[in-house]
Design a protein around this motif. Structure first.
Motif, mmCIF file in Angstrom:
data_model
loop_
_atom_site.group_PDB
_atom_site.id
_atom_site.type_symbol
_atom_site.label_atom_id
_atom_site.label_comp_id
_atom_site.label_asym_id
_atom_site.label_seq_id
_atom_site.Cartn_x
_atom_site.Cartn_y
_atom_site.Cartn_z
ATOM 1 N N UNK A 1 0.817 -1.206 0.000
ATOM 2 C CA UNK A 1 0.000 0.000 0.000
ATOM 3 C C UNK A 1 0.861 1.271 0.000
ATOM 4 N N UNK A 2 1.916 1.248 0.806
ATOM 5 C CA UNK A 2 2.651 2.494 1.022
ATOM 6 C C UNK A 2 3.873 2.690 0.141
ATOM 7 N N UNK A 3 4.511 1.588 -0.255
ATOM 8 C CA UNK A 3 5.702 1.752 -1.096
ATOM 9 C C UNK A 3 5.319 1.527 -2.550
ATOM 10 N N UNK A 4 5.292 2.634 -3.296
ATOM 11 C CA UNK A 4 4.959 2.527 -4.712
ATOM 12 C C UNK A 4 6.261 2.476 -5.495
ATOM 13 N N UNK A 5 6.121 2.121 -6.777
ATOM 14 C CA UNK A 5 7.315 2.009 -7.602
ATOM 15 C C UNK A 5 8.098 3.330 -7.617
ATOM 16 N N UNK A 6 7.364 4.433 -7.584
ATOM 17 C CA UNK A 6 8.044 5.732 -7.695
ATOM 18 C C UNK A 6 8.347 6.376 -6.349
ATOM 19 N N UNK A 7 8.066 5.670 -5.230
ATOM 20 C CA UNK A 7 8.382 6.241 -3.925
ATOM 21 C C UNK A 7 9.893 6.452 -3.808
ATOM 22 N N UNK A 8 10.316 7.669 -3.443
ATOM 23 C CA UNK A 8 11.750 7.901 -3.337
ATOM 24 C C UNK A 8 12.390 7.031 -2.249
ATOM 25 N N UNK A 9 13.665 6.740 -2.471
ATOM 26 C CA UNK A 9 14.413 5.870 -1.567
ATOM 27 C C UNK A 9 14.312 6.290 -0.104
ATOM 28 N N UNK A 10 14.462 7.591 0.152
ATOM 29 C CA UNK A 10 14.468 8.078 1.539
ATOM 30 C C UNK A 10 13.126 7.762 2.214
ATOM 31 N N UNK A 11 12.054 7.902 1.434
ATOM 32 C CA UNK A 11 10.731 7.627 1.994
ATOM 33 C C UNK A 11 10.551 6.137 2.281
ATOM 34 N N UNK A 12 11.125 5.309 1.414
ATOM 35 C CA UNK A 12 11.040 3.858 1.636
ATOM 36 C C UNK A 12 11.687 3.530 2.973
ATOM 37 N N UNK A 13 12.855 4.124 3.193
ATOM 38 C CA UNK A 13 13.573 3.864 4.440
ATOM 39 C C UNK A 13 12.749 4.312 5.635
ATOM 40 N N UNK A 14 12.129 5.473 5.527
ATOM 41 C CA UNK A 14 11.308 6.004 6.617
ATOM 42 C C UNK A 14 10.163 5.046 6.940
ATOM 43 N N UNK A 15 9.508 4.546 5.901
ATOM 44 C CA UNK A 15 8.378 3.627 6.089
ATOM 45 C C UNK A 15 8.848 2.331 6.752
ATOM 46 N N UNK A 16 9.981 1.800 6.274
ATOM 47 C CA UNK A 16 10.498 0.551 6.840
ATOM 48 C C UNK A 16 10.860 0.724 8.314
ATOM 49 N N UNK A 17 11.487 1.863 8.631
ATOM 50 C CA UNK A 17 11.867 2.137 10.024
ATOM 51 C C UNK A 17 10.629 2.219 10.910
ATOM 52 N N UNK A 18 9.618 2.868 10.380
ATOM 53 C CA UNK A 18 8.380 3.055 11.130
ATOM 54 C C UNK A 18 7.741 1.697 11.446
ATOM 55 N N UNK A 19 7.692 0.815 10.454
ATOM 56 C CA UNK A 19 7.108 -0.517 10.663
ATOM 57 C C UNK A 19 7.931 -1.290 11.690
ATOM 58 N N UNK A 20 9.250 -1.163 11.579
ATOM 59 C CA UNK A 20 10.132 -1.843 12.522
ATOM 60 C C UNK A 20 9.881 -1.358 13.955
ATOM 61 N N UNK A 21 9.806 -0.051 14.147
ATOM 62 C CA UNK A 21 9.588 0.511 15.484
ATOM 63 C C UNK A 21 8.270 0.020 16.073
ATOM 64 N N UNK A 22 7.269 -0.043 15.218
ATOM 65 C CA UNK A 22 5.956 -0.477 15.690
ATOM 66 C C UNK A 22 5.991 -1.931 16.132
ATOM 67 N N UNK A 23 6.676 -2.764 15.312
ATOM 68 C CA UNK A 23 6.823 -4.190 15.642
ATOM 69 C C UNK A 23 7.509 -4.339 16.988
ATOM 70 N N UNK A 24 8.591 -3.556 17.138
ATOM 71 C CA UNK A 24 9.409 -3.643 18.336
ATOM 72 C C UNK A 24 8.561 -3.296 19.562
ATOM 73 N N UNK A 25 7.793 -2.220 19.445
ATOM 74 C CA UNK A 25 6.952 -1.772 20.554
ATOM 75 C C UNK A 25 5.960 -2.864 20.947
ATOM 76 N N UNK A 26 5.477 -3.576 19.918
ATOM 77 C CA UNK A 26 4.487 -4.605 20.186
ATOM 78 C C UNK A 26 5.121 -5.816 20.893
ATOM 79 N N UNK A 27 6.380 -6.092 20.560
ATOM 80 C CA UNK A 27 7.026 -7.295 21.090
ATOM 81 C C UNK A 27 7.556 -7.115 22.511
ATOM 82 N N UNK A 28 7.883 -5.863 22.892
ATOM 83 C CA UNK A 28 8.496 -5.700 24.212
ATOM 84 C C UNK A 28 7.498 -5.197 25.243
#
Ligand SMILES: [Zn+2]
Length: 481
Positions: free
Chosen positions: A454-481
């Motif tokens: 949904x969030x990463x489109x073919x034309x999404x700039x690299x920096x934004x991809x990284x931001x989205x991935x980090x955000x998902x990671x942080x959320x996962x982490x919060x859920x696990x601890x």
């Protein structure tokens, strides 16, 4: 799905050549007239609905070049297609979608993409209008989007297309007929003179069962024509399966690909590419050296030097030989890629997910790989994957592959230290695997993971991809601890 196959004619006699040339000329002039009409943005609703264009045109038709009615219609639809392709290509090449995505969000972003979905709306934007969509959005917000989009579009579009070379025309199935006479194939086409047909002798293979439109491309030097014929390719339909099978591919260097199931395809391909790379670069260097030598000698005052320059030009620059070797190299790359893809598709996955290769422009995964070879590889891979996937009944999806080599498929942690050469080792959860396989798994996840898709489109700039991935990671982490 169709593929285009070309049939060549033998040289045409003077009468036939003149008749074919007359069609190409009249057709091109007519098509050009249509293009001029369509260049006016008020007419761009016609690009969404070519039949309406035809209907309106029929009411006030001036068939200046006395084309048969069917040929006239072909020129009309041909012009619409040319115009549509020109607009879409300009939008894609200048990354307008990516820019809009970065500039706007929420309603305005939705509005921007809504505008790009129909040609009539694009035309309106170019005239400075802000058409009203179905969903609620304030006029001021609309106008802000239109202002930017209009500027981008004007810069992207430049001069409208025209017909410069009068070299081809399209025929529908009322205008041509393939037939065989005494074992030889022929094509008979309607000429500009009513009731008179032109019979063109074809070379080679037997006549196909063709029903669709064909295109005739003339060669003014040889007085021959090439007939471009779309041949339908059968697409197999699959029995219903509950869970679609999705396979991700990571285009590698040592192998042609690694897939998300841990298989490698086309081993030894890296060696072939290395050999070709070395060949193309040393050949290029050698030739440059000779060019330079020939140039210096040619400028010399001594006649024997100038003679020598002539000899180098004639015998040593070896363009033909070089071209032949390159062609063989390209064929080899193509063959290897096809083989590997067939192997991947043997298990008939429903969806094949690959990196968007057109965006890899100029980037190569290996330093040894010459630019030439890397370009062949990307071009072939894209073309072959599109063709073979469809022919084999799989759907090809392309995704944005930014950071797929550094992302942990288990905990979503992204770090460049996660990858070291061929090994992937997550610095956080210690997940390990072959780096190319992990890359392929991540490519597949860009499609199967709802949020990533949904969030990463073919034309999404690299920096934004990284931001989205980090955000998902942080959320996962919060859920696990
Ligand atoms: Zn991890």
């Amino acid at each position: 799905m169709t593929r285009t196959v070309k049939w060549l004619s033998g040289p045409l006699n003077t009468g036939k050549w003149a008749a074919v040339l007359a069609i190409a000329t009249a057709y091109s002039l007519q098509k050009d007239a249509f293009l001029r009409t369509l260049a006016r943005t008020v007419r761009w609703a016609d690009l969404d609905n070519p039949r309406a264009f035809r209907k309106r045109d029929k009411a006030s038709r001036v068939n200046c070049w006395t084309l048969p009615v069917h040929l006239y219609d072909r020129a009309l639809f041909d012009a619409v297609e040319t115009m549509r392709r020109w607009i879409l290509a300009a939008i894609a090449q200048t990354h307008i979608e990516g820019k809009l995505f970065r500039m706007f969000e929420g309603r305005q972003r939705r509005y921007a993409f809504w505008l790009l979905r129909k040609f009539v709306r694009i035309g309106a934007v170019l005239r400075g209008e802000a058409p009203e969509p179905q969903f609620a959005i304030a006029l001021a917000e609309r106008q802000a989007v239109v202002r930017l989009l209009r500027r981008l579009l004007r810069k992207a579009l430049g001069k409208a297309p025209r017909v410069h070379l009068r070299r081809s025309f399209a025929l529908d199935n009322t205008l041509y007929r393939f037939f065989t006479h005494q074992g030889k194939p022929y094509l008979s086409i309607a000429s500009l003179v009513p009731g008179q047909r032109i019979v063109i002798p074809l070379k080679g293979f037997p006549v196909p069962a063709v029903t669709g439109n064909v295109r005739v491309v003339i060669d003014p030097l040889q007085h021959t024509v090439a007939i471009h014929v779309p041949i339908p390719v059968r697409v197999k339909t699959l029995p219903e399966r509950r869970e679609p099978v999705v396979v991700g591919l990571d285009a590698g260097v040592t192998e042609v690909f690694a897939d998300s199931r841990g298989h490698f395809y086309g081993e030894g391909f890296g060696l072939v590419l290395d050999r070709l790379s070395a060949q193309t670069t040393t050949q290029g260097a050698e030739r440059n050296r000779l060019y330079a030598a020939a140039k210096t000698l040619a400028a010399s005052s001594r006649p024997e030097d100038r003679q020598k320059a002539g000899r180098i030009r004639r015998y040593n620059l070896g363009r033909m030989k070089l071209d032949a070797r390159r062609a063989r190299g390209q064929a080899e790359v193509k063959r290897r890629i096809s083989e590997a893809l067939r192997e991947v598709l043997r298990s008939r996955p429903d969806v094949l997910v690959m990196e968007d290769l057109s965006r890899m422009r100029g980037r190569t995964k290996s330093r040894h790989l010459s630019r030439v070879v890397s370009r062949w590889m990307r071009a072939n891979l894209k073309e072959r994957a599109e063709f073979l996937a469809q022919a084999g009944g799989s759907r090809l999806e392309t995704v944005n592959a930014a950071y797929t080599s550094q992302e942990c498929p288990q905990c979503d942690y992204v770090h460049h230290n996660n990858r070291e050469g061929d090994r992937f080792h997550c610095q956080r959860c210690h997940f390990t695997g072959h780096a190319d396989t992990v890359g392929a798994v991540n490519v597949a996840r860009r499609y199967t993971h709802p949020e990533l898709w949904e969030r990463i489109r073919v034309f999404t700039p690299k920096e934004d991809v990284l931001k989205i991935l980090r955000e998902i990671f942080e959320r996962q982490k919060a859920r696990c601890t």
